[in-house]
Design a protein around this motif. Sequence first.
Motif, PDB file in Angstrom:
ATOM      1  N   ARG A   1      27.274  -5.391  24.679  1.00  0.00           N
ATOM      2  CA  ARG A   1      27.854  -4.646  24.795  1.00  0.00           C
ATOM      3  C   ARG A   1      27.499  -3.928  22.769  1.00  0.00           C
ATOM      4  O   ARG A   1      27.348  -4.522  21.766  1.00  0.00           O
ATOM      5  CB  ARG A   1      29.534  -4.306  24.014  1.00  0.00           C
TER       6      ARG A   1
ATOM      7  N   ARG B   1      29.236  -0.083  24.125  1.00  0.00           N
ATOM      8  CA  ARG B   1      28.491   0.716  25.711  1.00  0.00           C
ATOM      9  C   ARG B   1      27.878  -1.007  26.369  1.00  0.00           C
ATOM     10  O   ARG B   1      27.121  -0.983  25.312  1.00  0.00           O
ATOM     11  CB  ARG B   1      26.857   1.192  25.153  1.00  0.00           C
ATOM     12  N   GLU B   2      27.421  -0.537  26.886  1.00  0.00           N
ATOM     13  CA  GLU B   2      26.896  -1.959  27.960  1.00  0.00           C
ATOM     14  C   GLU B   2      25.492  -1.898  28.191  1.00  0.00           C
ATOM     15  O   GLU B   2      25.265  -0.912  27.572  1.00  0.00           O
ATOM     16  CB  GLU B   2      27.722  -2.745  29.740  1.00  0.00           C
ATOM     17  N   CYS B   3      24.771  -3.175  27.442  1.00  0.00           N
ATOM     18  CA  CYS B   3      23.147  -2.656  27.709  1.00  0.00           C
ATOM     19  C   CYS B   3      22.643  -3.231  27.619  1.00  0.00           C
ATOM     20  O   CYS B   3      23.455  -4.851  27.963  1.00  0.00           O
ATOM     21  CB  CYS B   3      22.498  -2.638  25.710  1.00  0.00           C
TER      22      CYS B   3
ATOM     23  N   THR C   1      21.143   0.962  26.952  1.00  0.00           N
ATOM     24  CA  THR C   1      22.109   1.754  27.976  1.00  0.00           C
ATOM     25  C   THR C   1      22.429   2.798  28.590  1.00  0.00           C
ATOM     26  O   THR C   1      21.131   3.391  28.175  1.00  0.00           O
ATOM     27  CB  THR C   1      23.060   1.677  26.852  1.00  0.00           C
TER      28      THR C   1
ATOM     29  N   ASP D   1      24.772   4.103  29.935  1.00  0.00           N
ATOM     30  CA  ASP D   1      26.132   4.233  29.722  1.00  0.00           C
ATOM     31  C   ASP D   1      26.614   5.521  28.673  1.00  0.00           C
ATOM     32  O   ASP D   1      27.087   5.558  27.649  1.00  0.00           O
ATOM     33  CB  ASP D   1      27.058   2.724  29.169  1.00  0.00           C
ATOM     34  N   ILE D   2      25.679   6.394  29.115  1.00  0.00           N
ATOM     35  CA  ILE D   2      26.171   7.683  28.261  1.00  0.00           C
ATOM     36  C   ILE D   2      26.385   9.095  28.729  1.00  0.00           C
ATOM     37  O   ILE D   2      25.856   9.445  30.168  1.00  0.00           O
ATOM     38  CB  ILE D   2      24.829   7.901  27.289  1.00  0.00           C
TER      39      ILE D   2
END
Length: 243
Positions: free
Chosen positions: A123, A127-129, A155, A157-158
């Motif tokens: 993270r 955000r999870e990467c 990521t 998660d955007i």
Amino acid sequence: MKKIFPIVLCLLLLPFSSARADFMVRIEEHRDGHYHHGSMEPAEDSEGEIWFGDSMVSILHDDRRYIIDTDAEKMIIVELKDSIYVETSLPLNLASVVPEEQARRLAMFPTVGEVKKTGETRRIGGRECSGYMVNTWVMYQGNRYNQRESRVWVTTDIPVDARLLRAFNRNMIALRNMGEEMASSLMEVEGLNMLSETVEYSEGAEINSSAKVIECGEMEPGRGVYSVPEGFNKQERLSPGRR
């Protein structure tokens, strides 16, 4: 064109409404000081921004800007120091915008390498990467030059449309003069690079560099984010020595 956000390691024509928020990413880059041809090169630090709109992406540096307009299928490269800009169609063909002599050299020495997903997660900025190792080099007379090893964290998660993000990645890869196979491998890495840590091997020394996202979120873009500054002149190719 050395500041191209390393792994993935990156224009300005149409006005854009500020009535809504876009997604902004601020990136901090660092490169250690090192010896080069017998003299000491100082450490370098810089910041840049990426703005994602409905159909446009703007990449802002202190000396150059890029805009990707997916609706118009155009890209503009703005050289701020020379007050000029170059417009080209998408997907970007690097040979069509650099000086002709440089284009011939780039064709002789594409960057090649390999991409490996590590299976690690982390993270970053909440955000999870996913982790990747990216190794690149240039072949010359059977030897490897400009070797780089990068650990990259990416990521998805955007709040950016996947097609727009893919257009951004595709054209930033093109700016790095990647060979066809290497470019295809990098395109399989979906998402935005949140952190990359690179070791470059040069003249028997190791040079460390990094690029990391230090801020991101939905914001209203400034008035000039998606437009060429006033008074800039259009030309067919970039200025010699500027890549």
